[in-house]
Design a protein around this motif. Structure first.
Motif, PDB file in Angstrom:
ATOM      1  N   CYS A   1      48.634  61.227  48.657  1.00 38.24           N
ATOM      2  CA  CYS A   1      49.158  59.858  48.750  1.00 38.24           C
ATOM      3  C   CYS A   1      48.040  58.867  49.036  1.00 38.24           C
ATOM      4  CB  CYS A   1      50.222  59.784  49.845  1.00 38.24           C
ATOM      5  SG  CYS A   1      51.797  60.516  49.354  1.00 38.24           S
ATOM      6  N   LYS A   2      47.134  59.240  49.955  1.00 36.01           N
ATOM      7  CA  LYS A   2      46.030  58.324  50.306  1.00 36.01           C
ATOM      8  C   LYS A   2      45.150  58.049  49.087  1.00 36.01           C
ATOM      9  CE  LYS A   2      45.690  59.600  55.178  1.00 36.01           C
ATOM     10  NZ  LYS A   2      44.998  60.505  56.106  1.00 36.01           N
ATOM     11  N   ALA A   3      44.873  59.109  48.314  1.00 41.82           N
ATOM     12  CA  ALA A   3      44.032  58.944  47.120  1.00 41.82           C
ATOM     13  C   ALA A   3      44.737  58.060  46.097  1.00 41.82           C
ATOM     14  CB  ALA A   3      43.711  60.311  46.510  1.00 41.82           C
ATOM     15  N   ARG A   4      46.072  58.193  46.004  1.00 37.11           N
ATOM     16  CA  ARG A   4      46.839  57.360  45.067  1.00 37.11           C
ATOM     17  C   ARG A   4      46.754  55.882  45.466  1.00 37.11           C
ATOM     18  NH1 ARG A   4      51.898  58.210  41.870  1.00 37.11           N
ATOM     19  NH2 ARG A   4      52.699  56.122  41.448  1.00 37.11           N
ATOM     20  N   VAL A   5      46.996  55.615  46.758  1.00 39.93           N
ATOM     21  CA  VAL A   5      46.967  54.227  47.241  1.00 39.93           C
ATOM     22  C   VAL A   5      45.588  53.619  46.981  1.00 39.93           C
ATOM     23  CG1 VAL A   5      47.062  52.755  49.283  1.00 39.93           C
ATOM     24  CG2 VAL A   5      48.780  54.550  48.964  1.00 39.93           C
ATOM     25  N   ALA A   6      44.526  54.379  47.318  1.00 33.73           N
ATOM     26  CA  ALA A   6      43.157  53.869  47.146  1.00 33.73           C
ATOM     27  C   ALA A   6      42.868  53.565  45.677  1.00 33.73           C
ATOM     28  CB  ALA A   6      42.153  54.891  47.683  1.00 33.73           C
ATOM     29  N   ALA A   7      43.325  54.435  44.781  1.00 26.58           N
ATOM     30  CA  ALA A   7      43.049  54.255  43.349  1.00 26.58           C
ATOM     31  C   ALA A   7      43.773  53.021  42.799  1.00 26.58           C
ATOM     32  CB  ALA A   7      43.470  55.500  42.577  1.00 26.58           C
ATOM     33  N   PHE A   8      45.032  52.842  43.176  1.00 20.83           N
ATOM     34  CA  PHE A   8      45.783  51.675  42.698  1.00 20.83           C
ATOM     35  C   PHE A   8      45.183  50.380  43.239  1.00 20.83           C
ATOM     36  CE2 PHE A   8      49.634  52.611  40.229  1.00 20.83           C
ATOM     37  CZ  PHE A   8      49.637  53.999  40.261  1.00 20.83           C
ATOM     38  N   VAL A   9      44.784  50.396  44.526  1.00 21.96           N
ATOM     39  CA  VAL A   9      44.190  49.205  45.133  1.00 21.96           C
ATOM     40  C   VAL A   9      42.894  48.858  44.406  1.00 21.96           C
ATOM     41  CG1 VAL A   9      43.048  48.326  47.211  1.00 21.96           C
ATOM     42  CG2 VAL A   9      45.266  49.483  47.393  1.00 21.96           C
ATOM     43  N   LYS A  10      42.046  49.872  44.196  1.00 26.36           N
ATOM     44  CA  LYS A  10      40.754  49.639  43.549  1.00 26.36           C
ATOM     45  C   LYS A  10      40.944  49.163  42.101  1.00 26.36           C
ATOM     46  CE  LYS A  10      36.150  51.563  43.579  1.00 26.36           C
ATOM     47  NZ  LYS A  10      35.297  52.725  43.770  1.00 26.36           N
ATOM     48  N   ALA A  11      41.970  49.702  41.438  1.00 24.76           N
ATOM     49  CA  ALA A  11      42.231  49.308  40.042  1.00 24.76           C
ATOM     50  C   ALA A  11      42.912  47.947  39.954  1.00 24.76           C
ATOM     51  CB  ALA A  11      43.099  50.374  39.371  1.00 24.76           C
ATOM     52  N   ARG A  12      43.359  47.440  41.099  1.00 24.14           N
ATOM     53  CA  ARG A  12      44.121  46.182  41.145  1.00 24.14           C
ATOM     54  C   ARG A  12      45.369  46.258  40.260  1.00 24.14           C
ATOM     55  NH1 ARG A  12      41.343  41.888  43.362  1.00 24.14           N
ATOM     56  NH2 ARG A  12      39.171  42.309  43.888  1.00 24.14           N
ATOM     57  N   VAL A  13      46.015  47.423  40.340  1.00 20.60           N
ATOM     58  CA  VAL A  13      47.265  47.630  39.602  1.00 20.60           C
ATOM     59  C   VAL A  13      48.368  47.833  40.638  1.00 20.60           C
ATOM     60  CG1 VAL A  13      48.516  49.262  38.116  1.00 20.60           C
ATOM     61  CG2 VAL A  13      46.143  48.658  37.582  1.00 20.60           C
ATOM     62  N   PRO A  14      49.473  47.075  40.569  1.00 20.29           N
ATOM     63  CA  PRO A  14      50.557  47.301  41.516  1.00 20.29           C
ATOM     64  C   PRO A  14      51.208  48.668  41.283  1.00 20.29           C
ATOM     65  CG  PRO A  14      51.028  45.416  40.041  1.00 20.29           C
ATOM     66  CD  PRO A  14      49.759  46.040  39.582  1.00 20.29           C
ATOM     67  N   ASP A  15      51.378  49.424  42.359  1.00 19.70           N
ATOM     68  CA  ASP A  15      52.014  50.746  42.227  1.00 19.70           C
ATOM     69  C   ASP A  15      53.529  50.557  42.270  1.00 19.70           C
ATOM     70  OD1 ASP A  15      53.004  53.290  42.471  1.00 19.70           O
ATOM     71  OD2 ASP A  15      51.492  53.956  43.920  1.00 19.70           O
ATOM     72  N   PRO A  16      54.228  50.915  41.194  1.00 16.48           N
ATOM     73  CA  PRO A  16      55.686  50.722  41.178  1.00 16.48           C
ATOM     74  C   PRO A  16      56.396  51.481  42.298  1.00 16.48           C
ATOM     75  CG  PRO A  16      54.955  52.049  39.299  1.00 16.48           C
ATOM     76  CD  PRO A  16      53.727  51.502  39.945  1.00 16.48           C
ATOM     77  N   LEU A  17      55.775  52.552  42.789  1.00 16.80           N
ATOM     78  CA  LEU A  17      56.397  53.306  43.887  1.00 16.80           C
ATOM     79  C   LEU A  17      56.113  52.651  45.234  1.00 16.80           C
ATOM     80  CD1 LEU A  17      55.673  56.964  42.733  1.00 16.80           C
ATOM     81  CD2 LEU A  17      57.621  55.499  42.237  1.00 16.80           C
ATOM     82  N   ARG A  18      54.922  52.086  45.391  1.00 19.31           N
ATOM     83  CA  ARG A  18      54.591  51.395  46.649  1.00 19.31           C
ATOM     84  C   ARG A  18      55.410  50.124  46.807  1.00 19.31           C
ATOM     85  NH1 ARG A  18      52.482  53.243  51.029  1.00 19.31           N
ATOM     86  NH2 ARG A  18      51.530  51.250  51.548  1.00 19.31           N
ATOM     87  N   ALA A  19      55.723  49.496  45.701  1.00 20.49           N
ATOM     88  CA  ALA A  19      56.484  48.249  45.766  1.00 20.49           C
ATOM     89  C   ALA A  19      57.795  48.480  46.503  1.00 20.49           C
ATOM     90  CB  ALA A  19      56.746  47.718  44.358  1.00 20.49           C
ATOM     91  N   THR A  20      58.428  49.641  46.227  1.00 22.35           N
ATOM     92  CA  THR A  20      59.684  49.974  46.898  1.00 22.35           C
ATOM     93  C   THR A  20      59.452  50.150  48.392  1.00 22.35           C
ATOM     94  OG1 THR A  20      60.263  51.183  44.908  1.00 22.35           O
ATOM     95  CG2 THR A  20      61.651  51.555  46.828  1.00 22.35           C
ATOM     96  N   VAL A  21      58.379  50.906  48.726  1.00 22.76           N
ATOM     97  CA  VAL A  21      58.065  51.159  50.130  1.00 22.76           C
ATOM     98  C   VAL A  21      57.774  49.860  50.862  1.00 22.76           C
ATOM     99  CG1 VAL A  21      56.403  52.214  51.711  1.00 22.76           C
ATOM    100  CG2 VAL A  21      57.138  53.456  49.690  1.00 22.76           C
TER     101      VAL A  21
END
Ligand SMILES: [Zn+2]
Length: 197
Positions: A171-191
């Protein structure tokens, strides 16, 4: 992979793989119209953390001894059966850095070994293709977003809950990758929206 333009997906069901991860690959394969999806069961193949072996102490917990030798040999078996031109894997640069069996030299030698062992693969010039192997996880996320990959269906968590835990390494690697890519994570948006409420 059976005919030009047709595709066969393979998922390896090794020991302890999260059932939620299997649901994710089923959903993605269905969404993108994969014609055939095989699930190859390998219950004796374990991650280092599940083996409790002293010989694997110091390896990353998710390391599986011989993983890519096993996976790609089985993929080559399917490729010979269906007459595939390409065997495509999704390793990114982080995998290549961490695991010797994801390195270019490993795959060059494996390609030669597969052709030496299979006249059919050699005649067809079936190649192992790793299109993401020089990209970071963030670059992969950026590319996926531009290609409209259904990121809402992807799964990164190592825990087997009904939702991402957002605390494990995956999960941490996913969050870091989306943040660095400046792409909103559709799953994080819910959280994040649940936290705000
Ligand atoms: Zn997690």
């Amino acid at each position: 992979m059976k005919e030009r333009g047709s595709q066969l997906a393979i998922t390896f069901v090794y020991h302890g793989i999260a059932s939620r991860e299997l649901k994710a690959v089923r959903d993605i394969a269905s969404e993108v119209g994969i014609e055939e999806h095989r699930f190859v069961r390998l219950p004796d193949l374990r991650e280092a953390s599940d083996t409790h072996s002293d010989n694997l102490a110091g390896m990353p917990p998710v390391y599986i001894p011989g993983r890519n030798g096993v996976f790609y040999s089985l993929a080559a078996s399917c490729a010979e059966e269906v007459g595939a031109d390409l065997i495509v894997g999704g390793h990114n640069r982080d995998d290549v850095r961490l695991f010797k069996d994801a390195s270019p030299s490993f795959f060059q030698l494996l390609q030669r070994a597969l052709w030496a062992g299979s006249p059919a693969l050699r005649e067809r010039k079936t190649k192992i293709l790793l299109p993401l192997s020089k990209m970071t996880k963030a670059e992969v996320v950026k590319l996926a977003s531009s290609l409209k990959v259904p990121l809402r269906l992807t799964w990164s968590c190592h825990a087997n809950g009904s939702d991402h835990c957002w605390e494990c390494e995956g999960c941490k690697a996913r969050v870091a990758a989306f943040v660095k890519a400046r792409v909103p994570d559709p799953l994080r948006a819910t959280v994040d929206s649940e936290k705000i409420q």
